[in-house]
Design a protein around this motif. Sequence first.
Motif, PDB file in Angstrom:
ATOM      1  N   ILE A   1       1.389  -1.441  -0.096  1.00  0.00           N
ATOM      2  CA  ILE A   1       0.279   0.050  -0.130  1.00  0.00           C
ATOM      3  C   ILE A   1       1.257   1.664  -0.089  1.00  0.00           C
ATOM      4  CG2 ILE A   1      -1.945   1.595   1.258  1.00  0.00           C
ATOM      5  CD1 ILE A   1      -3.078  -1.343   2.352  1.00  0.00           C
ATOM      6  N   GLY A   2       1.023   1.921  -1.290  1.00  0.00           N
ATOM      7  CA  GLY A   2       1.251   3.148  -1.318  1.00  0.00           C
ATOM      8  C   GLY A   2       0.998   3.661  -0.180  1.00  0.00           C
ATOM      9  N   GLN A   3      -0.606   4.562  -0.931  1.00  0.00           N
ATOM     10  CA  GLN A   3      -0.578   5.493  -0.477  1.00  0.00           C
ATOM     11  C   GLN A   3      -2.086   5.782  -0.332  1.00  0.00           C
ATOM     12  OE1 GLN A   3      -0.588   8.893  -3.634  1.00  0.00           O
ATOM     13  NE2 GLN A   3      -2.017  10.554  -2.062  1.00  0.00           N
TER      14      GLN A   3
ATOM     15  N   GLU B   1      -6.894  -0.831   6.855  1.00  0.00           N
ATOM     16  CA  GLU B   1      -4.324  -1.270   6.848  1.00  0.00           C
ATOM     17  C   GLU B   1      -4.018   0.295   6.561  1.00  0.00           C
ATOM     18  OE1 GLU B   1      -7.282  -3.054   5.592  1.00  0.00           O
ATOM     19  OE2 GLU B   1      -6.584  -5.107   6.475  1.00  0.00           O
ATOM     20  N   LYS B   2      -3.061   0.147   6.032  1.00  0.00           N
ATOM     21  CA  LYS B   2      -2.477   1.268   6.715  1.00  0.00           C
ATOM     22  C   LYS B   2      -1.465   1.415   5.599  1.00  0.00           C
ATOM     23  CE  LYS B   2      -0.704   0.388  10.354  1.00  0.00           C
ATOM     24  NZ  LYS B   2      -0.753  -1.618  10.491  1.00  0.00           N
ATOM     25  N   LYS B   3      -0.451   2.344   4.975  1.00  0.00           N
ATOM     26  CA  LYS B   3       0.155   2.866   4.382  1.00  0.00           C
ATOM     27  C   LYS B   3       1.629   1.957   4.620  1.00  0.00           C
ATOM     28  CE  LYS B   3       3.740   5.919   2.305  1.00  0.00           C
ATOM     29  NZ  LYS B   3       3.611   7.705   2.299  1.00  0.00           N
ATOM     30  N   GLU B   4       2.130   1.346   3.621  1.00  0.00           N
ATOM     31  CA  GLU B   4       3.308   0.502   3.955  1.00  0.00           C
ATOM     32  C   GLU B   4       2.724  -1.036   4.303  1.00  0.00           C
ATOM     33  OE1 GLU B   4       6.666   1.562   3.136  1.00  0.00           O
ATOM     34  OE2 GLU B   4       5.566   3.428   2.887  1.00  0.00           O
ATOM     35  N   ASP B   5       1.592  -1.500   4.178  1.00  0.00           N
ATOM     36  CA  ASP B   5       1.228  -2.282   4.535  1.00  0.00           C
ATOM     37  C   ASP B   5       1.303  -3.951   3.767  1.00  0.00           C
ATOM     38  OD1 ASP B   5       0.622  -2.210   7.356  1.00  0.00           O
ATOM     39  OD2 ASP B   5      -1.641  -2.522   7.354  1.00  0.00           O
ATOM     40  N   ILE B   6       1.470  -5.119   2.894  1.00  0.00           N
ATOM     41  CA  ILE B   6       1.552  -5.621   2.194  1.00  0.00           C
ATOM     42  C   ILE B   6       0.678  -6.066   2.141  1.00  0.00           C
ATOM     43  CG2 ILE B   6       2.800  -7.783   1.328  1.00  0.00           C
ATOM     44  CD1 ILE B   6       4.531  -4.967   1.241  1.00  0.00           C
ATOM     45  N   ILE B   7      -0.778  -6.187   1.605  1.00  0.00           N
ATOM     46  CA  ILE B   7      -1.619  -6.799   0.715  1.00  0.00           C
ATOM     47  C   ILE B   7      -1.960  -7.575  -0.245  1.00  0.00           C
ATOM     48  CG2 ILE B   7      -2.913  -4.429  -0.276  1.00  0.00           C
ATOM     49  CD1 ILE B   7      -5.134  -4.435   0.760  1.00  0.00           C
ATOM     50  N   ALA B   8      -2.579  -8.631  -0.186  1.00  0.00           N
ATOM     51  CA  ALA B   8      -2.861  -9.872  -0.447  1.00  0.00           C
ATOM     52  C   ALA B   8      -4.171  -9.790  -1.116  1.00  0.00           C
ATOM     53  CB  ALA B   8      -2.445 -11.010  -0.497  1.00  0.00           C
ATOM     54  N   ILE B   9      -5.203 -10.025  -2.304  1.00  0.00           N
ATOM     55  CA  ILE B   9      -6.102  -9.634  -2.547  1.00  0.00           C
ATOM     56  C   ILE B   9      -6.793 -11.098  -3.325  1.00  0.00           C
ATOM     57  CG2 ILE B   9      -8.335  -7.894  -3.077  1.00  0.00           C
ATOM     58  CD1 ILE B   9      -6.564  -5.653  -2.783  1.00  0.00           C
TER      59      ILE B   9
ATOM     60  N   ASN C   1      -0.116  -8.452   5.436  1.00  0.00           N
ATOM     61  CA  ASN C   1       0.949  -8.709   5.557  1.00  0.00           C
ATOM     62  C   ASN C   1       1.393 -10.288   5.688  1.00  0.00           C
ATOM     63  OD1 ASN C   1       2.600  -6.369   6.178  1.00  0.00           O
ATOM     64  ND2 ASN C   1       1.332  -6.004   7.842  1.00  0.00           N
ATOM     65  N   PRO C   2       1.204 -11.350   4.351  1.00  0.00           N
ATOM     66  CA  PRO C   2       0.738 -12.816   4.582  1.00  0.00           C
ATOM     67  C   PRO C   2       2.373 -12.884   4.707  1.00  0.00           C
ATOM     68  CG  PRO C   2       0.100 -11.978   2.247  1.00  0.00           C
ATOM     69  CD  PRO C   2       0.541 -10.291   3.555  1.00  0.00           C
ATOM     70  N   GLY C   3       2.264 -14.849   5.163  1.00  0.00           N
ATOM     71  CA  GLY C   3       3.165 -14.719   5.455  1.00  0.00           C
ATOM     72  C   GLY C   3       3.689 -15.929   3.895  1.00  0.00           C
ATOM     73  N   VAL C   4       4.095 -15.281   2.890  1.00  0.00           N
ATOM     74  CA  VAL C   4       4.380 -15.939   1.457  1.00  0.00           C
ATOM     75  C   VAL C   4       5.053 -14.728   1.243  1.00  0.00           C
ATOM     76  CG1 VAL C   4       1.672 -16.451   1.594  1.00  0.00           C
ATOM     77  CG2 VAL C   4       2.934 -14.202   0.390  1.00  0.00           C
ATOM     78  N   PRO C   5       6.620 -15.410   0.261  1.00  0.00           N
ATOM     79  CA  PRO C   5       7.391 -15.526  -0.003  1.00  0.00           C
ATOM     80  C   PRO C   5       7.456 -14.050  -1.340  1.00  0.00           C
ATOM     81  CG  PRO C   5       7.526 -17.632  -0.788  1.00  0.00           C
ATOM     82  CD  PRO C   5       6.035 -17.206  -0.534  1.00  0.00           C
ATOM     83  N   GLU C   6       6.176 -14.125  -1.834  1.00  0.00           N
ATOM     84  CA  GLU C   6       5.972 -12.559  -2.790  1.00  0.00           C
ATOM     85  C   GLU C   6       5.850 -11.262  -1.725  1.00  0.00           C
ATOM     86  OE1 GLU C   6       3.631 -16.333  -4.921  1.00  0.00           O
ATOM     87  OE2 GLU C   6       4.434 -15.556  -2.651  1.00  0.00           O
ATOM     88  N   ALA C   7       5.026 -11.681  -0.572  1.00  0.00           N
ATOM     89  CA  ALA C   7       4.776 -10.523   0.213  1.00  0.00           C
ATOM     90  C   ALA C   7       6.843 -10.082   0.674  1.00  0.00           C
ATOM     91  CB  ALA C   7       4.495 -10.788   1.339  1.00  0.00           C
ATOM     92  N   THR C   8       7.585 -10.840   1.222  1.00  0.00           N
ATOM     93  CA  THR C   8       8.997 -10.158   1.422  1.00  0.00           C
ATOM     94  C   THR C   8      10.022 -10.148   0.386  1.00  0.00           C
ATOM     95  OG1 THR C   8       8.972 -12.501   2.878  1.00  0.00           O
ATOM     96  CG2 THR C   8      11.451 -12.067   2.093  1.00  0.00           C
TER      97      THR C   8
END
Length: 303
Positions: free
Chosen positions: A110-112, A156-164, A189-196
């Motif tokens: 989430i950038g903005q 959700e907040k800015k800088e969060d990693i979001i999976a939809i 913020n899922p624990g998946v490789p793509e998020a990292t």
Amino acid sequence: QKKKTHHCKINTFITPESKMEFEFIKLKNLVDVKKDQTIDVIGIIKNMGKVQTSKTAKGAILKRKEIVIIDDTKSKVKKFDLIEFGFKFVKFNMIYNKEKNTNIDVIAKIGQIKETENITSVHGDNYEKKEIILINENNRNITLNLWNEKIKLFKEKKEDIIAIKNAKIGEYNHIKNLSLINSSRISINPGVPEATKIREECQEQNQDTELDKTMYTKIEKILNLVNQTIINVIAVIEYIGDTDTVFAKDRREFKKREIKLIDNSDEITLTLWNENAENFIAEKDTKIKIEKRELTNIKVKNI
């Protein structure tokens, strides 16, 4: 004698409205149970494992936790809790090739988060709209549009990693966007490789921006430069063409390869010749730095 460990998938149902009747089976008798048969068991949780992440053959993400249960026969069974399943993420650059109203899975940072707007349709209906700017690992962005009640549910907040899961593709003024539908699911913020990968790449790009913003030229600004200008570029490889053989007017033979580069402003083609074309070994989605390169053929976006 070592006890045999049985594996089964247990679905848990909670029905407080009705009295439940059980027909418990001893764990040692699981060997006689047919596959996919529904049973009742009772026991003590002996051990709870860590969450494990894996991928199916089709690329879907599967997360599970292993729980070991024992009963008075000292037999044990492993229960697998399904935590998260079914994401098949689509790259941002592939979204533009998909049709409007297609449902896809995406993951991004989430950038903005923009302010909520009041929108009036051509029919006079009033709506609330909030735009969420999503950024991928290549610093490309796409807008997620939230409407009405979905705005209030979005915490959700800015800088969060979001999976939809099941984001709906829309289009406005020939630009693709995303929105949520009733079947959409969000994981933060899922624990998946793509998020990292996204988090690491975005952090690295932020560092590059701070350290190199005076040294490197954004692709969109290259179009305003004149030929033979010496430039430095940081970009991501989006496409690598084959090495072709071309001939000059005097029949001299050359090797040529075109590489499409992108940053968060635009795209450009890097043309490699002869040994540079044949020895190019970088892969798609790799970030590269090109320093002290002469700009040529601006009209076709070449460097």
